[in-house]
Motif scaffolding. Structure first.
Motif, PDB file in Angstrom:
ATOM      1  N   LYS A   1     -31.614  63.174 -55.176  1.00 17.48           N
ATOM      2  CA  LYS A   1     -31.094  64.394 -54.557  1.00 17.48           C
ATOM      3  C   LYS A   1     -29.665  64.669 -55.012  1.00 17.48           C
ATOM      4  N   THR A   2     -28.861  63.623 -55.126  1.00 20.93           N
ATOM      5  CA  THR A   2     -27.501  63.787 -55.638  1.00 20.93           C
ATOM      6  C   THR A   2     -27.541  64.309 -57.068  1.00 20.93           C
ATOM      7  N   ALA A   3     -28.462  63.791 -57.871  1.00 24.94           N
ATOM      8  CA  ALA A   3     -28.608  64.250 -59.253  1.00 24.94           C
ATOM      9  C   ALA A   3     -28.990  65.729 -59.294  1.00 24.94           C
TER      10      ALA A   3
ATOM     11  N   GLU B   1     -34.783  70.848 -51.383  1.00 30.19           N
ATOM     12  CA  GLU B   1     -35.889  70.083 -50.818  1.00 30.19           C
ATOM     13  C   GLU B   1     -36.767  69.547 -51.942  1.00 30.19           C
ATOM     14  N   LEU B   2     -37.153  68.288 -51.837  1.00 29.83           N
ATOM     15  CA  LEU B   2     -38.080  67.695 -52.797  1.00 29.83           C
ATOM     16  C   LEU B   2     -39.455  68.309 -52.569  1.00 29.83           C
ATOM     17  N   ARG B   3     -40.019  68.930 -53.611  1.00 26.50           N
ATOM     18  CA  ARG B   3     -41.317  69.585 -53.490  1.00 26.50           C
ATOM     19  C   ARG B   3     -42.412  68.868 -54.256  1.00 26.50           C
ATOM     20  N   GLY B   4     -42.011  67.978 -55.200  1.00 24.99           N
ATOM     21  CA  GLY B   4     -43.040  67.277 -55.945  1.00 24.99           C
ATOM     22  C   GLY B   4     -42.484  66.225 -56.880  1.00 24.99           C
TER      23      GLY B   4
ATOM     24  N   SER C   1     -45.985  68.247 -47.536  1.00 20.37           N
ATOM     25  CA  SER C   1     -45.459  67.061 -48.205  1.00 20.37           C
ATOM     26  C   SER C   1     -45.317  67.361 -49.694  1.00 20.37           C
ATOM     27  N   PRO C   2     -44.409  66.673 -50.384  1.00 26.26           N
ATOM     28  CA  PRO C   2     -44.278  66.892 -51.826  1.00 26.26           C
ATOM     29  C   PRO C   2     -45.580  66.574 -52.560  1.00 26.26           C
TER      30      PRO C   2
END
Length: 173
Positions: free
Chosen positions: A66-68, A84-87, A153-154
């Motif tokens: 996420k920082t990246a 948001e992480l999606r996949g 969920s991703p």
């Protein structure tokens, strides 16, 4: 002493030069109304020259995903927003090293987009995507994200090219 500890950790983690390796990368699609911010690769880019892609790049040593993604978004666009992480997509290019792609989305709220040395940043309406030269997996990823609810969920997927050079993306349910 530090070198020995790292070697011991390699062994404890099962790390070996003989194992298949994945390079971690992040890919970000920023949304605004019915548009998505895409980067048209510069003509002199080594990969994806003149093709449209999301923004993103490599995850650096000692950096979480996420920082990246936030760093890449800021570096390539000058923008900062919640992501948001999606996949998660593993990409098999057909050799000994693959890519593990962490796909994020966010919403553009405000701020001036700065020019990118990577190419030209452009808001593209969803209905225009089919007319653009996209990086091979972008259309498939965007379609999948477009069908997801915010609470989903991703996705987990794997991509590769078949014997005829056609991109195959398998999504796992």
């Amino acid at each position: 002493m530090t070198g020995r500890k790292i070697q011991n950790n390699d062994k404890e983690q099962g790390i070996s030069k003989d194992r298949y390796k994945l390079i971690p990368r992040c890919l970000i699609f920023l949304k605004h109304k019915d548009s998505i911010l895409l980067l048209k690769g510069a003509p002199d880019k080594k990969i994806w020259a003149n093709k449209y892609n999301g923004v993103g790049g490599h995850i650096e040593h000692n950096e979480d995903i996420k920082t990246a993604a936030r760093r890449e978004l800021l570096e390539e666009t000058g923008l900062s927003t919640d992501l948001e992480l999606r996949g998660i997509l593993t990409v098999d290019p057909g050799n000994e090293i693959g890519v593990c792609l962490f796909v994020f989305t966010g919403y553009y709220e405000s701020g001036e987009i700065k020019p990118s040395r990577e190419g030209i940043l452009q808001w593209v309406e969803k209905n225009e995507l089919k007319d653009l030269p996209l990086v091979d997996d972008v259309e498939v990823i965007l379609r999948r994200i477009g069908n997801m609810k915010d609470s989903s969920s991703p996705f987990i997927a794997h991509s590769f090219y078949d014997s005829e050079g056609k991109l195959i993306v398998d999504f796992y349910e």
